[in-house]
Design an enzyme around this catalytic site. Structure first.
Site, PDB file in Angstrom:
ATOM      1  N   ASN A  62       0.825  -1.214   0.000  1.00  0.00           N
ATOM      2  CA  ASN A  62       0.000   0.000   0.000  1.00  0.00           C
ATOM      3  C   ASN A  62       0.856   1.260   0.000  1.00  0.00           C
ATOM      4  OD1 ASN A  62       0.675  -0.917   2.643  1.00  0.00           O
ATOM      5  ND2 ASN A  62      -0.883   0.381   3.562  1.00  0.00           N
ATOM      6  N   GLU A  64       0.481   5.328   0.632  1.00  0.00           N
ATOM      7  CA  GLU A  64      -0.427   6.353   1.164  1.00  0.00           C
ATOM      8  C   GLU A  64      -0.010   7.752   0.716  1.00  0.00           C
ATOM      9  OE1 GLU A  64      -0.728   5.634   5.385  1.00  0.00           O
ATOM     10  OE2 GLU A  64      -1.861   3.785   5.025  1.00  0.00           O
ATOM     11  N   CYS A  73      -4.297   0.898  -2.280  1.00  0.00           N
ATOM     12  CA  CYS A  73      -4.230  -0.377  -1.572  1.00  0.00           C
ATOM     13  C   CYS A  73      -3.187  -1.280  -2.235  1.00  0.00           C
ATOM     14  CB  CYS A  73      -5.579  -1.090  -1.614  1.00  0.00           C
ATOM     15  SG  CYS A  73      -6.840  -0.325  -0.585  1.00  0.00           S
ATOM     16  N   GLU A  75      -3.388  -4.345  -3.083  1.00  0.00           N
ATOM     17  CA  GLU A  75      -3.963  -5.166  -4.157  1.00  0.00           C
ATOM     18  C   GLU A  75      -4.005  -4.379  -5.459  1.00  0.00           C
ATOM     19  OE1 GLU A  75      -5.154  -4.538  -1.179  1.00  0.00           O
ATOM     20  OE2 GLU A  75      -6.224  -6.224  -0.300  1.00  0.00           O
ATOM     21  N   CYS A 112     -10.509  -4.687   1.039  1.00  0.00           N
ATOM     22  CA  CYS A 112     -11.637  -3.749   1.128  1.00  0.00           C
ATOM     23  C   CYS A 112     -12.577  -3.957  -0.053  1.00  0.00           C
ATOM     24  CB  CYS A 112     -11.117  -2.314   1.164  1.00  0.00           C
ATOM     25  SG  CYS A 112     -10.518  -1.721  -0.431  1.00  0.00           S
ATOM     26  N   CYS A 115     -11.237  -3.069  -3.581  1.00  0.00           N
ATOM     27  CA  CYS A 115     -10.278  -4.074  -4.079  1.00  0.00           C
ATOM     28  C   CYS A 115     -11.012  -5.348  -4.512  1.00  0.00           C
ATOM     29  CB  CYS A 115      -9.238  -4.401  -3.014  1.00  0.00           C
ATOM     30  SG  CYS A 115      -8.047  -3.074  -2.806  1.00  0.00           S
TER      31      CYS A 115
HETATM   32  N1  THU Z   1      -5.375  -1.246   2.583  1.00  0.00           N
HETATM   33  C1  THU Z   1      -4.906  -2.070   1.603  1.00  0.00           C
HETATM   34  O1  THU Z   1      -3.761  -1.945   1.157  1.00  0.00           O
HETATM   35  N2  THU Z   1      -5.737  -3.037   1.140  1.00  0.00           N
HETATM   36  C2  THU Z   1      -7.020  -3.231   1.572  1.00  0.00           C
HETATM   37  O2  THU Z   1      -7.723  -4.069   1.013  1.00  0.00           O
HETATM   38  C3  THU Z   1      -7.523  -2.469   2.710  1.00  0.00           C
HETATM   39  C4  THU Z   1      -6.693  -1.338   3.172  1.00  0.00           C
HETATM   40  C5  THU Z   1      -4.498  -0.172   3.076  1.00  0.00           C
HETATM   41  C6  THU Z   1      -4.945   1.211   2.714  1.00  0.00           C
HETATM   42  C7  THU Z   1      -4.277   2.045   3.781  1.00  0.00           C
HETATM   43  O3  THU Z   1      -2.970   2.358   3.340  1.00  0.00           O
HETATM   44  C8  THU Z   1      -4.183   1.104   4.977  1.00  0.00           C
HETATM   45  O4  THU Z   1      -4.428  -0.195   4.477  1.00  0.00           O
HETATM   46  C9  THU Z   1      -5.168   1.393   6.094  1.00  0.00           C
HETATM   47  O5  THU Z   1      -6.458   1.463   5.611  1.00  0.00           O
END
Ligand code: THU
Length: 160
Positions: A62, A64, A73, A75, A112, A115
């Site tokens: 991920n 940010e 994310c 994925e 999530c 994704c």
């Molecule tokens: N995140 C992912 O990388 N994949 C997901 O399916 C859910 C959330 C990341 C996004 C963010 O950087 C961190 O997790 C917290 O939400």
């Protein structure tokens, strides 16, 4: 009135020995990918690794941003990388794991909703299901047979 039941079967591996070499190798790649995470805001690292039909492994984490909606994310990073580097090559399986700075998470963390929808559309395009492996920082591993099984009653672009 009638009820319908929509079910998903999840295989649970309690130990690494149960997983088999391919699954374990891919999950280890997802763990290595955690190092690629840029997550200073959530302090929640997500690593993902996909095994493709051509034998390549594509991993990512991920990413940010101070403007939170712009976060990517893990994925999505992996799926985008596959599109760029190996367009048209099918995914065989994807492993996803996490590491939180706040606590040790000992249960599998699921992708999530956005994704799931994106994973599903990749699966629809390749016309072949791919397995998804999920693990927390430690603990059991879930194996799902398909992206579809993660998203019952999904929206489908062919409905448009
Ligand atoms: N995140 C992912 O990388 N994949 C997901 O399916 C859910 C959330 C990341 C996004 C963010 O950087 C961190 O997790 C917290 O939400």
């Amino acid at each position: 009135m009638r009820n319908i039941t929509i079910g998903t079967t999840v295989k649970v591996f309690e130990t690494e020995e149960e997983m088999g070499d391919e699954n374990l190798g891919l999950m280890n790649e997802a763990v290595l990918a955690l190092k690629k995470s840029y997550s200073p805001y959530s302090k929640f690292q997500v690593g993902a690794a996909a095994l493709l039909e051509n034998g390549e492994i594509v991993s990512g984490a991920n990413q940010e941003n101070g403007a939170y909606p712009m976060c990517l994310c893990a994925e999505m990073v992996v799926l985008s990388s596959i599109s760029a580097r190996f367009p048209g090559v099918a995914i065989k399986k994807m492993a996803i794991t996490i590491k939180s700075a706040n606590k040790v998470i000992d249960f599998p963390v699921s992708p999530c909703g956005a994704c799931r929808q994106t994973l599903l559309e990749f699966e629809e395009r390749q016309k072949d299901p791919f397995q998804i492996l999920l693990r927390g920082e430690v603990g059991a591993v879930y194996e799902l047979e398909s992206a579809r099984s993660l998203l019952p009653l999904s929206f489908d672009g062919s409905m448009i």
